[in-house]
Design a protein around this motif. Structure first.
Motif: not given
Length: 133
Positions: A38-61
């Motif tokens: 269960s912890r692997l899912h939290a680390a791999a899925k949520a953290q990856t999606l979170g980082l990608l959203l932050v990167l896209v939000g940063t790329a826009v600016q």
């Protein structure tokens, strides 16, 4: 031009907090979930999606010349997170750190059985039998 800046700011205002929220939820999952799987899912899925959203939000600016660096960070994350999760999951399985009762189907045990390799919990039984002889 002013409308474009407003649209960029609006997109960034949605993506950055959403990415931060996913990262926070992934960190909470690491603390709260009961077992390694269960912890692997939290680390791999949520953290990856979170980082990608932050990167896209940063790329826009950011100016367009910084896009390759952000793209490399995203690709590195997308390539390494699944591999790392697989390695950690396999090590946890072998170390019997997974709660076997929570698995709906143990595909690794089936595969190891076909290969003739001891599966989950069978290593100890084999060792105990060897010691008894």
């Amino acid at each position: 031009m002013n409308a474009l800046n407003t649209a960029r700011d609006a997109v960034t205002a949605v993506l950055l907090p959403a990415g931060a929220a996913f990262c926070l939820l992934g960190a909470l999952g690491l603390l709260r979930f009961p077992d390694t799987g269960s912890r692997l899912h939290a680390a791999a899925k949520a953290q990856t999606l979170g980082l990608l959203l932050v990167l896209v939000g940063t790329a826009v600016q950011m100016p367009l010349r910084h896009a390759p660096v952000l793209l490399l960070v995203a690709l590195f994350q997308l390539l390494t997170a699944p591999v790392t999760s697989q390695i950690i999951g396999r090590a946890a399985y072998r170390a019997q750190a997974l709660d076997h009762r929570l698995l709906l189907r143990d595909e690794l045990a089936e595969r190891l059985e076909r290969e003739g390799t001891p599966a989950y919990g069978q290593e100890r039984e084999a060792d105990e039998e060897d010691e008894g002889r």
